[in-house]
Design a protein around this motif. Sequence first.
Motif, mmCIF file in Angstrom:
data_model
loop_
_atom_site.group_PDB
_atom_site.id
_atom_site.type_symbol
_atom_site.label_atom_id
_atom_site.label_comp_id
_atom_site.label_asym_id
_atom_site.label_seq_id
_atom_site.Cartn_x
_atom_site.Cartn_y
_atom_site.Cartn_z
ATOM 1 N N GLY A 52 15.460 -1.879 6.502
ATOM 2 C CA GLY A 52 16.239 -1.527 5.244
ATOM 3 C C GLY A 52 15.750 -0.511 4.558
ATOM 4 O O GLY A 52 16.377 0.370 3.996
ATOM 5 N N VAL A 53 14.555 -0.571 4.383
ATOM 6 C CA VAL A 53 13.783 0.374 3.440
ATOM 7 C C VAL A 53 13.714 1.950 4.305
ATOM 8 O O VAL A 53 14.074 2.908 3.727
ATOM 9 C CB VAL A 53 12.087 0.327 3.317
ATOM 10 C CG1 VAL A 53 11.402 1.394 2.690
ATOM 11 C CG2 VAL A 53 12.230 -0.937 2.291
ATOM 12 N N ILE A 54 13.659 1.897 5.771
ATOM 13 C CA ILE A 54 13.879 3.007 6.296
ATOM 14 C C ILE A 54 15.011 3.515 6.164
ATOM 15 O O ILE A 54 15.522 4.922 5.926
ATOM 16 C CB ILE A 54 13.929 2.695 7.823
ATOM 17 C CG1 ILE A 54 12.320 2.338 8.170
ATOM 18 C CG2 ILE A 54 13.999 4.202 8.540
ATOM 19 C CD1 ILE A 54 12.057 1.892 9.484
ATOM 20 N N TRP A 55 16.210 2.731 6.352
ATOM 21 C CA TRP A 55 17.739 3.200 6.167
ATOM 22 C C TRP A 55 17.999 3.742 4.884
ATOM 23 O O TRP A 55 18.580 4.883 4.577
ATOM 24 C CB TRP A 55 18.663 2.061 6.241
ATOM 25 C CG TRP A 55 20.250 2.123 6.170
ATOM 26 C CD1 TRP A 55 20.634 3.185 6.490
ATOM 27 C CD2 TRP A 55 21.084 1.297 5.650
ATOM 28 N NE1 TRP A 55 22.126 3.371 6.222
ATOM 29 C CE2 TRP A 55 22.391 2.212 5.634
ATOM 30 C CE3 TRP A 55 20.914 0.185 4.857
ATOM 31 C CZ2 TRP A 55 23.479 1.722 5.107
ATOM 32 C CZ3 TRP A 55 22.126 -0.397 4.388
ATOM 33 C CH2 TRP A 55 23.360 0.316 4.551
ATOM 34 N N ALA A 56 17.422 3.132 3.677
ATOM 35 C CA ALA A 56 17.778 3.696 2.354
ATOM 36 C C ALA A 56 16.988 4.871 1.951
ATOM 37 O O ALA A 56 17.440 5.797 1.376
ATOM 38 C CB ALA A 56 17.098 2.460 1.277
ATOM 39 N N GLY A 57 15.863 4.949 2.576
ATOM 40 C CA GLY A 57 14.971 6.318 2.376
ATOM 41 C C GLY A 57 15.911 7.427 3.295
ATOM 42 O O GLY A 57 15.975 8.764 2.909
ATOM 43 N N ASP A 58 16.223 7.221 4.312
ATOM 44 C CA ASP A 58 16.979 8.390 5.200
ATOM 45 C C ASP A 58 18.308 8.763 4.458
ATOM 46 O O ASP A 58 18.674 10.023 4.335
ATOM 47 C CB ASP A 58 17.485 7.661 6.433
ATOM 48 C CG ASP A 58 16.393 7.723 7.530
ATOM 49 O OD1 ASP A 58 15.230 8.277 7.389
ATOM 50 O OD2 ASP A 58 16.384 6.798 8.488
ATOM 51 N N GLY A 118 4.545 9.071 11.077
ATOM 52 C CA GLY A 118 5.333 9.336 9.625
ATOM 53 C C GLY A 118 5.742 7.741 9.392
ATOM 54 O O GLY A 118 5.389 6.757 9.690
ATOM 55 N N TYR A 119 6.483 7.732 8.143
ATOM 56 C CA TYR A 119 6.814 6.655 7.232
ATOM 57 C C TYR A 119 7.767 5.629 8.185
ATOM 58 O O TYR A 119 7.695 4.651 8.149
ATOM 59 C CB TYR A 119 7.354 6.828 6.033
ATOM 60 C CG TYR A 119 6.213 7.177 4.928
ATOM 61 C CD1 TYR A 119 5.254 6.008 4.508
ATOM 62 C CD2 TYR A 119 5.935 8.517 4.744
ATOM 63 C CE1 TYR A 119 4.043 6.525 3.523
ATOM 64 C CE2 TYR A 119 5.070 8.721 3.503
ATOM 65 C CZ TYR A 119 4.065 7.899 3.140
ATOM 66 O OH TYR A 119 3.149 7.976 2.215
ATOM 67 N N ASN A 120 8.849 6.512 8.553
ATOM 68 C CA ASN A 120 9.879 5.702 9.301
ATOM 69 C C ASN A 120 9.093 4.832 10.635
ATOM 70 O O ASN A 120 9.602 3.762 10.853
ATOM 71 C CB ASN A 120 10.844 6.717 9.714
ATOM 72 C CG ASN A 120 11.885 7.001 8.660
ATOM 73 O OD1 ASN A 120 11.502 6.918 7.717
ATOM 74 N ND2 ASN A 120 12.989 7.658 9.222
ATOM 75 N N SER A 158 0.836 -1.409 -0.082
ATOM 76 C CA SER A 158 -0.017 -0.002 0.365
ATOM 77 C C SER A 158 0.713 1.202 0.142
ATOM 78 O O SER A 158 0.429 2.370 -0.588
ATOM 79 C CB SER A 158 -1.068 0.016 1.193
ATOM 80 O OG SER A 158 -1.707 -1.012 1.060
ATOM 81 N N PHE A 159 1.985 1.215 0.598
ATOM 82 C CA PHE A 159 2.980 2.579 0.807
ATOM 83 C C PHE A 159 3.927 2.651 0.183
ATOM 84 O O PHE A 159 4.775 3.753 0.259
ATOM 85 C CB PHE A 159 2.931 2.578 2.379
ATOM 86 C CG PHE A 159 1.763 2.913 3.224
ATOM 87 C CD1 PHE A 159 1.153 4.346 3.110
ATOM 88 C CD2 PHE A 159 0.936 1.963 3.565
ATOM 89 C CE1 PHE A 159 -0.151 4.367 3.830
ATOM 90 C CE2 PHE A 159 -0.263 2.094 4.268
ATOM 91 C CZ PHE A 159 -0.663 3.376 4.376
#
Length: 470
Positions: free
Chosen positions: A353-359, A427-429, A293-294
């Motif tokens: 991992g998605v959080i890290w890549a986004g950051d 938030g997303y994180n 979804s996100f």
Amino acid sequence: MTADPMATRNTPADPGAANRSYREVTDSRGRVYRVGETDRDILGHSRKLMVYLPWVAMMAISVSEYAYGSAEDTLSAAHGWTQSNTFWILSVWVFFQAGIAFPAGWLREQGLLTARRASYIGAGMCLLGFLALSHFHNVWLAILGFGVVGGVGSGLIYATCINMVGKWFPERRGAKTGFVNGGFAYGSLPFIFIFNYAFDTGNYNEVIDLIGVYVLIAVAVCAWFFKDPPKNWWPADVDPLTFAGNSKSATSLAKNPPAVRQFTPKEAVRTGMLPLMWILVVMTAGVSIFGISFQVDFAKDVGFGPLVAASSMGVMAVINGVGRGVVGWLSDLWGRKVTLVFVIVVLGLAQFGVIWAGDIRNEWLFLFFAFLSGFGGGAFYPMFAALTPDYFGENYNASNYGLVYSGKLVSGLFGGGLGSMVVDAWGYNGAYALAGGVSMVAAAIALLLRQPGRDDGTAAVTAPEARPAS
């Protein structure tokens, strides 16, 4: 192997069996196997067709779930919906897609609904769902049409395909179930790119209407050939008591021995294992649906371009599907439980991992963890689809798996609609961190799974009892 004499019987489950010989053998635990008939005796052709046709049907209906996230912005603009409206439409779809599995399974096992008829009905309902999504501006009518009617239709097709392939390959169901299940994800790939590049408020009616017609035709053509095997059927080239015969089958059966008997839904619930599997589906499917979804919205929020956003979802869909086939094959070698724990851990690590890549704003790293999230977010489905008949037998699998899969009812709510609330609040994180934590808890719970009645976990077989075939 000790077996009872050859016998001939005509059963309601197999009307064409009058002139075919088979025998029933019973192992030391009382489990009955019907052997002697080949797939060609029953179908008139190879049972491989009962893998490829359900796979095509699953690919057809995958657009409803796995491509929906790519279409929601255009749908919101065309109909005047909010982002929350579009998320709840998908959540309702997931609720009914999963919820129909048990009643449909019960109807099939009572002989009131054949595999072919269930798929025909489902195909027609899917078409109505897409027409509602295309032409209704009122969000409640869209929820009723696409969410309820379309969800039930997709659920009828999904449950029929998954249960049928497991019945035709009781000795090697991991790889076959995983392959068919995979179509439910990567079948959406063309539509993900259509929705991102060739879908706007000027053509959305035509695109969605044509997709509905495509689903109707594809599923209906496949369903014409759908047929279940007789109850207790076992392939003629594999000895169910010693597992001698095909080497691949012997390897799989050694790691995943057949259920000790045929459990009714009530009996399966009383073992404690079915409720445990239901809880695991709630947790893991919730994380998977959240990612579906996100994924695109998070990529855009981070600042990645539309190509990366679409590609991340495309990667997730492809790997989500391919991963199902891979882990199905691995589970035949490693065992279902070990493979399931491995998959859930990968799913959890991918969220962090998605959080890290986004950051760090790294597009390639983001795509890599989208890859892992897609792998873990789909691969657990065929594990539960294979574990259910492994634990509780094939004769009531439509109902038993319907109960297990109904965990997606709850996960659809917190993965989509409630997930949007968490994103708004944390938030997303914060939302992705919560999803990762849920996955790790689920992996720990999965360690408690065990096959009912076979506490030693072995596939050893002692001398069977003889049992009359009539």
